[in-house]
Motif scaffolding. Structure first.
Motif, PDB file in Angstrom:
ATOM      1  N   TRP A  57      -9.092  -1.653  12.203  1.00 55.68           N
ATOM      2  CA  TRP A  57      -8.875  -2.338  10.923  1.00 55.68           C
ATOM      3  C   TRP A  57      -8.376  -1.355   9.866  1.00 55.68           C
ATOM      4  O   TRP A  57      -7.445  -1.662   9.107  1.00 55.68           O
ATOM      5  CB  TRP A  57     -10.168  -2.994  10.470  1.00 55.68           C
ATOM      6  N   GLN A  58      -8.973  -0.184   9.802  1.00 51.80           N
ATOM      7  CA  GLN A  58      -8.534   0.814   8.833  1.00 51.80           C
ATOM      8  C   GLN A  58      -7.093   1.233   9.108  1.00 51.80           C
ATOM      9  O   GLN A  58      -6.315   1.441   8.169  1.00 51.80           O
ATOM     10  CB  GLN A  58      -9.463   2.023   8.877  1.00 51.80           C
ATOM     11  N   LEU A  59      -6.730   1.330  10.373  1.00 50.01           N
ATOM     12  CA  LEU A  59      -5.340   1.652  10.706  1.00 50.01           C
ATOM     13  C   LEU A  59      -4.401   0.561  10.205  1.00 50.01           C
ATOM     14  O   LEU A  59      -3.328   0.849   9.659  1.00 50.01           O
ATOM     15  CB  LEU A  59      -5.198   1.825  12.218  1.00 50.01           C
ATOM     16  N   SER A  60      -4.816  -0.698  10.355  1.00 43.17           N
ATOM     17  CA  SER A  60      -3.968  -1.802   9.885  1.00 43.17           C
ATOM     18  C   SER A  60      -3.824  -1.807   8.373  1.00 43.17           C
ATOM     19  O   SER A  60      -2.813  -2.275   7.836  1.00 43.17           O
ATOM     20  CB  SER A  60      -4.540  -3.141  10.374  1.00 43.17           C
ATOM     21  N   GLN A  61      -4.841  -1.281   7.679  1.00 44.46           N
ATOM     22  CA  GLN A  61      -4.806  -1.280   6.223  1.00 44.46           C
ATOM     23  C   GLN A  61      -3.922  -0.183   5.650  1.00 44.46           C
ATOM     24  O   GLN A  61      -3.760  -0.102   4.425  1.00 44.46           O
ATOM     25  CB  GLN A  61      -6.224  -1.140   5.662  1.00 44.46           C
ATOM     26  N   THR A  62      -3.363   0.644   6.488  1.00 46.71           N
ATOM     27  CA  THR A  62      -2.411   1.648   5.984  1.00 46.71           C
ATOM     28  C   THR A  62      -1.116   0.981   5.537  1.00 46.71           C
ATOM     29  O   THR A  62      -0.339   1.589   4.794  1.00 46.71           O
ATOM     30  CB  THR A  62      -2.109   2.695   7.059  1.00 46.71           C
ATOM     31  N   GLU A  63      -0.887  -0.248   5.973  1.00 43.51           N
ATOM     32  CA  GLU A  63       0.253  -1.032   5.486  1.00 43.51           C
ATOM     33  C   GLU A  63      -0.248  -1.941   4.366  1.00 43.51           C
ATOM     34  O   GLU A  63      -1.021  -2.864   4.610  1.00 43.51           O
ATOM     35  CB  GLU A  63       0.872  -1.850   6.615  1.00 43.51           C
ATOM     36  N   ILE A  64       0.186  -1.651   3.146  1.00 45.40           N
ATOM     37  CA  ILE A  64      -0.264  -2.398   1.973  1.00 45.40           C
ATOM     38  C   ILE A  64       0.729  -3.540   1.732  1.00 45.40           C
ATOM     39  O   ILE A  64       1.910  -3.292   1.490  1.00 45.40           O
ATOM     40  CB  ILE A  64      -0.356  -1.485   0.744  1.00 45.40           C
ATOM     41  N   ARG A  65       0.223  -4.773   1.817  1.00 44.05           N
ATOM     42  CA  ARG A  65       1.096  -5.937   1.731  1.00 44.05           C
ATOM     43  C   ARG A  65       0.745  -6.807   0.528  1.00 44.05           C
ATOM     44  O   ARG A  65      -0.372  -6.762   0.019  1.00 44.05           O
ATOM     45  CB  ARG A  65       1.026  -6.762   3.020  1.00 44.05           C
ATOM     46  N   ALA A  66       1.725  -7.584   0.087  1.00 44.24           N
ATOM     47  CA  ALA A  66       1.540  -8.447  -1.083  1.00 44.24           C
ATOM     48  C   ALA A  66       0.595  -9.592  -0.736  1.00 44.24           C
ATOM     49  O   ALA A  66       0.826 -10.296   0.248  1.00 44.24           O
ATOM     50  CB  ALA A  66       2.882  -8.992  -1.545  1.00 44.24           C
ATOM     51  N   PRO A  67      -0.455  -9.816  -1.532  1.00 45.35           N
ATOM     52  CA  PRO A  67      -1.384 -10.913  -1.264  1.00 45.35           C
ATOM     53  C   PRO A  67      -0.916 -12.252  -1.828  1.00 45.35           C
ATOM     54  O   PRO A  67      -1.543 -13.278  -1.567  1.00 45.35           O
ATOM     55  CB  PRO A  67      -2.667 -10.449  -1.950  1.00 45.35           C
ATOM     56  N   ALA A  68       0.162 -12.247  -2.620  1.00 45.22           N
ATOM     57  CA  ALA A  68       0.618 -13.490  -3.248  1.00 45.22           C
ATOM     58  C   ALA A  68       2.092 -13.350  -3.615  1.00 45.22           C
ATOM     59  O   ALA A  68       2.629 -12.229  -3.693  1.00 45.22           O
ATOM     60  CB  ALA A  68      -0.210 -13.797  -4.505  1.00 45.22           C
ATOM     61  N   ASP A  69       2.744 -14.488  -3.829  1.00 45.26           N
ATOM     62  CA  ASP A  69       4.121 -14.486  -4.327  1.00 45.26           C
ATOM     63  C   ASP A  69       4.110 -14.055  -5.786  1.00 45.26           C
ATOM     64  O   ASP A  69       3.207 -14.411  -6.547  1.00 45.26           O
ATOM     65  CB  ASP A  69       4.741 -15.877  -4.216  1.00 45.26           C
ATOM     66  N   GLY A  70       5.128 -13.307  -6.179  1.00 42.61           N
ATOM     67  CA  GLY A  70       5.206 -12.904  -7.581  1.00 42.61           C
ATOM     68  C   GLY A  70       6.212 -11.804  -7.794  1.00 42.61           C
ATOM     69  O   GLY A  70       7.129 -11.598  -6.978  1.00 42.61           O
ATOM     70  N   ALA A  71       6.041 -11.085  -8.891  1.00 45.04           N
ATOM     71  CA  ALA A  71       6.944  -9.995  -9.256  1.00 45.04           C
ATOM     72  C   ALA A  71       6.137  -8.724  -9.457  1.00 45.04           C
ATOM     73  O   ALA A  71       5.106  -8.727 -10.127  1.00 45.04           O
ATOM     74  CB  ALA A  71       7.715 -10.342 -10.530  1.00 45.04           C
ATOM     75  N   VAL A  72       6.633  -7.631  -8.879  1.00 46.45           N
ATOM     76  CA  VAL A  72       5.987  -6.332  -9.055  1.00 46.45           C
ATOM     77  C   VAL A  72       6.139  -5.922 -10.511  1.00 46.45           C
ATOM     78  O   VAL A  72       7.225  -6.012 -11.087  1.00 46.45           O
ATOM     79  CB  VAL A  72       6.621  -5.280  -8.122  1.00 46.45           C
ATOM     80  N   ASN A  73       5.051  -5.477 -11.111  1.00 41.37           N
ATOM     81  CA  ASN A  73       5.073  -5.159 -12.531  1.00 41.37           C
ATOM     82  C   ASN A  73       4.597  -3.725 -12.775  1.00 41.37           C
ATOM     83  O   ASN A  73       3.550  -3.318 -12.269  1.00 41.37           O
ATOM     84  CB  ASN A  73       4.166  -6.127 -13.301  1.00 41.37           C
ATOM     85  N   ASN A  74       5.390  -2.971 -13.548  1.00 36.95           N
ATOM     86  CA  ASN A  74       5.009  -1.622 -13.974  1.00 36.95           C
ATOM     87  C   ASN A  74       4.652  -0.728 -12.786  1.00 36.95           C
ATOM     88  O   ASN A  74       3.617  -0.065 -12.770  1.00 36.95           O
ATOM     89  CB  ASN A  74       3.836  -1.687 -14.960  1.00 36.95           C
ATOM     90  N   LEU A  75       5.533  -0.702 -11.786  1.00 39.13           N
ATOM     91  CA  LEU A  75       5.297   0.107 -10.587  1.00 39.13           C
ATOM     92  C   LEU A  75       5.347   1.590 -10.936  1.00 39.13           C
ATOM     93  O   LEU A  75       6.291   2.070 -11.566  1.00 39.13           O
ATOM     94  CB  LEU A  75       6.363  -0.208  -9.532  1.00 39.13           C
ATOM     95  N   SER A  76       4.316   2.305 -10.520  1.00 37.96           N
ATOM     96  CA  SER A  76       4.252   3.735 -10.838  1.00 37.96           C
ATOM     97  C   SER A  76       3.933   4.603  -9.637  1.00 37.96           C
ATOM     98  O   SER A  76       3.845   5.813  -9.759  1.00 37.96           O
ATOM     99  CB  SER A  76       3.199   3.989 -11.933  1.00 37.96           C
ATOM    100  N   VAL A  77       3.758   4.024  -8.451  1.00 37.28           N
ATOM    101  CA  VAL A  77       3.427   4.805  -7.262  1.00 37.28           C
ATOM    102  C   VAL A  77       4.689   5.390  -6.652  1.00 37.28           C
ATOM    103  O   VAL A  77       5.757   4.777  -6.663  1.00 37.28           O
ATOM    104  CB  VAL A  77       2.681   3.927  -6.235  1.00 37.28           C
ATOM    105  N   SER A  78       4.568   6.607  -6.111  1.00 34.58           N
ATOM    106  CA  SER A  78       5.692   7.293  -5.492  1.00 34.58           C
ATOM    107  C   SER A  78       5.245   7.893  -4.167  1.00 34.58           C
ATOM    108  O   SER A  78       4.051   8.092  -3.920  1.00 34.58           O
ATOM    109  CB  SER A  78       6.237   8.408  -6.406  1.00 34.58           C
TER     110      SER A  78
END
Length: 334
Positions: free
Chosen positions: A197-218
């Motif tokens: 399960w932890q291995l699967s969580q290395t892929e971070i996926r969108a939980p809902a439809d919408g728009a990405v806001n103020n993205l700051s991760v690199s």
């Protein structure tokens, strides 16, 4: 001496100035007219607000979904851009999988080892049970022989009984070993499931439809478990929050029609319906935040308490773009 006629005109006597009482009457008249106008305006306002509930203290909002990783690790890829539209399940970012894959491999080996040990103790239990079955059968046979042989048969039965007791002890010990190994196998499998399960969580996926806001991760940033990494403005939760004076809300009911003016799309009214009227507000800003707080003052003016009323647009145009936090005005006919 003769009488001489004077040719000079006779000036009329100046008329008396208006009495002071006339000026007082005019002032009184103007005062009465002013009061009457104010009373008329107040009456018109009361009638108007009995049929129309209006406020410009409203705004557009929706749910803001904060996406937090479930594992801690180094971000190796960012798969979205700021303000990008995303769908539920879209890949947002990836955390380095290598450490988690190594743990999975380790847990798989532990499961294999536990299963192998379980087979050994199960075989031992099977052997002990077979031995007990054989000894029990022999004891039964010795009992039958005792009826024919007096002393010698009795000694034989006693020996078989001791052998049977030893066989039972062996079965009990083997059974305990199997139960213990069952727990070891279950624990190893649970650890493997957690690692996978932890291995699967290395892929971070969108939980809902919408728009990405103020993205700051690199790429190269450290993602921390439970700490927000990406924010998404939910596309399905758009609504209007209108703060109405407490004198209005008694006439507002769920399902009633309303009209909305959006400052982002001026000069057009949008149909809406009341989705809910708040049944409680906080009296102060220092509460726990569960109850909504609407400041009752504007600068130095004390206003009536206002309660949030939630409105939902009815059949909005497909090309209508809403913006979280933008201003609005609402009109309701109670």
């Amino acid at each position: 001496m003769s009488n001489m006629t004077s040719n000079e005109p006779i000036e009329p006597e100046p008329s008396a100035s208006p009495p002071a009482v006339s000026a007082e009457r005019r002032r009184a008249f103007r005062l009465v007219v002013g009061i009457a106008c104010l009373a008329a305006l107040w009456a018109v306002w009361q009638v108007w607000t009995s049929f129309v509930a209006y406020t410009d203290d409203a705004y557009v909002t929706t749910n803001f979904v904060t996406v937090a990783p479930q594992v801690t690790g180094v971000v190796v890829s960012v798969n979205v851009a700021n303000d990008q539209e995303v769908r539920r399940g879209d890949l947002l970012a990836v955390v380095d999988k290598v450490p988690f894959q190594l743990v999975v491999d380790q847990r798989k080996a532990a499961v294999q080892d536990a299963v192998a040990n379980h087979k050994l103790v199960s075989d031992e239990l099977k052997t002990a049970q077979d031995r007990l079955t054989a000894v029990t059968a022999a004891l039964q046979q010795a009992g039958d022989d005792q009826k024919q042989v007096a002393l010698t048969g009795a000694d034989m039965v006693s020996a078989k009984q001791r052998e049977q007791a030893a066989a039972r002890d062996a079965v009990d010990k083997a059974s305990q070993s199997v139960v213990s190994q069952d727990a070891v196998v279950a624990q190893a499998k649970a650890a493997l499931a957690l690692a996978e399960w932890q291995l699967s969580q290395t892929e971070i996926r969108a939980p809902a439809d919408g728009a990405v806001n103020n993205l700051s991760v690199s790429v190269g940033d450290t993602a921390s478990a439970g700490k927000a990494l990406v924010g998404i403005v939910d596309a399905a939760g758009w609504r209007i929050i209108a703060n109405y004076k407490e004198s209005y809300i008694r006439n507002l009911e769920t399902g009633k029609a309303a009209w909305v003016w959006l400052d982002t799309h001026p000069w057009r009214l949008y149909r809406a319906r009341i989705e809910g009227v708040s049944r409680g507000i906080s009296r102060g800003p220092d509460q726990d935040g569960i109850l909504p707080y609407v400041a009752p003052t504007t600068d130095w003016i004390q206003l009536k308490r206002r309660f949030p009323v939630t409105l939902r647009l009815v059949d909005p145009p497909s090309d209508l773009t809403l913006y979280m936090g933008s201003d609005a005005s609402t009109l309701i006919f109670p």
